[in-house]
Design a protein around this motif. Structure first.
Motif: not given
Length: 456
Positions: A21-25, A180-182
């Protein structure tokens, strides 16, 4: 009612999966709120009303940061956080209910974060020049006097809250601002990290099913043979370390799924510290995201091969709980101005941080003599020896290192001074005796070699 270990394990596994969830926020505010709320809920589940201890420690530290000059805040915060940690562990003597065991882990890592944050504020206040290096420090590592919400959110961030790894506020801030963590790789490093997990878990559950350190507190145990008592510490250390391996592997995995501690390789990140090449980090931001290669060295907390196979005690220790060792090195060892006290004070802080049980101190006090004896033997028999003799020495040194860890582990498990001494005396203080013999033999042989070389 579910056991503490079951709840602890479930929360760790949940944290690993929730990291996605954090990665794609992408929103910094959302990330900060979510990581904080999850952390507060986890602390409440584990500590119940004892969560007030962590809240008090955080709020007072916030007031100190606001009222004390950055020049002195690191010292004041250190005294406050460790002073409250002592109070937290002794409240039962004042008639206040003792916190549950797992709440100790929460208090430990909040203490590291609060003190570490104060040191970051102190260090940032000294960056005043307008050079390129200082500009980069201000951009990536500069931590101004954090407001209450910023300190609160960092302290309660669920990632690593129960097990570590320790990470600086600047690393946490980088996660929040990362847009850009995603696109940062997660699956491959995660897969490499969990590969040994089935074997470790199998070993832990098998041994812990049949053996318990509680048996070493009974009279029946001391009626067993000397050989049984001697060998008993070997599986005990195996249970002890595999349990920690499981927790630390999962803690690194939750960092990977959330991308906390992920930096481009150009940044040359180091364990606990984060980026060391800020020029490289700045240059990487100008490149296409798809061309970047990332690593998670910042949150690398465990080197299993180093723990298990490093021949020397010193190297084995370095591979263990690595981010906490970074904290001790950065905020204790390097800050002590009297050289002769550096190691002593660092070991004392480490022992106090781990707990106030006498068994901890008895084990920690065993480390320096072992290191001295080991170095004496290296100087006597490994230095200038042939490759074949060095290889044989390393195997022997590895065997002795592991037995030393087995022996010291019993202090961590038995906790009490009486229980630890009773066990060690039942095996005739074998590691202490052998350590003394090795130191004497190594010193005499090294002295003889030196005198012979001098004559030649």
């Amino acid at each position: 009612m579910a056991s503490d270990d079951f709840i602890y394990g479930c929360l760790l596994i949940f944290s690993v999966f929730f990291g996605v969830i954090i990665k794609y926020s992408k929103d910094e505010g959302v990330k900060r709120i979510v990581t904080t709320v999850v952390g507060v809920v986890m602390v409440t589940i584990i500590c119940r009303f004892h969560a007030l201890h962590s809240l008090i420690a955080i709020l007072v530290n916030c007031l100190l940061v606001k009222s004390i000059s950055p020049r002195h805040i690191h010292k004041v915060s250190f005294i406050w956080a460790f002073g409250y940690l002592a109070f937290f562990r002794t409240v039962h003597h004042l008639g206040i209910p003792a916190p549950p065991p797992l709440s100790n882990a929460v208090q430990l890592f909040i203490t590291l974060r609060l003190v570490g944050l104060a040191f970051e504020i102190h260090d940032s206040s000294k960056v005043t020049e307008d050079t390129q290096d200082c500009k980069l420090l201000k951009k990536y590592n500069n931590v101004h006097q954090c407001n209450i919400w910023e300190t609160f959110s960092y302290s309660y961030c669920y990632i690593g809250l129960l097990t570590g790894p320790y990470y600086r506020y600047s690393v946490y801030s980088y996660l929040l601002k990362q847009q850009n963590s995603d696109k940062i790789p997660t699956f491959q490093p995660l897969w490499e990290k969990i590969k040994p997990l089935p074997v470790i878990m199998g070993t832990f559950f098998f041994l812990s099913h049949y053996l318990s350190v509680e048996y070493a507190k009974t009279d029946e145990f001391y009626e067993r043979s000397f050989l049984y008592r001697l060998l008993f510490m070997v599986p005990m250390f195996m249970i002890f370390r595999t349990r920690l391996y499981i927790a630390w592997i999962l803690s690194e995995c939750m960092c990977m799924t959330s991308t906390l501690g992920a930096f481009p390789v150009e940044a040359k990140a180091r364990c606990g510290q984060g980026p060391t090449d800020l020029t490289g980090l700045a240059e990487s931001e100008k490149k296409e995201q798809e061309s970047l290669e990332y690593d998670y060295e910042t949150v690398h907390n465990l080197d299993i091969y180093g723990c298990e196979l490093a021949p020397k005690t010193k190297d084995g220790l370095k591979a263990w709980n690595m981010t906490v060792q970074y904290w001790l090195a950065a905020y204790v060892h390097k800050r002590v101005t009297i050289k002769s006290l550096k190691v002593t004070l660092t070991m004392a802080v480490s022992a106090f941080w781990h707990g106030i049980h006498p068994g901890y101190y008895l084990s920690f006090l065993t480390v320096p003599p072992i290191l001295m004896a080991e170095q004496a033997m290296i100087n006597a028999f490994r230095k200038d020896a042939s490759p074949e003799k060095q290889a044989r020495f390393d195997w022997a040194c590895w065997f002795c290192k592991m037995r030393g860890f087995d022996y010291m582990c019993m202090g961590f498990l038995l906790l009490g001074a009486r229980e630890t001494i009773r066990y060690w005396s039942s095996i005739y203080y074998i590691v202490h005796v052998v350590t003394l013999l090795f130191f004497i033999i190594g010193s005499l042989v090294a002295l003889k070699k030196h005198n012979t070389t001098k004559k030649d």
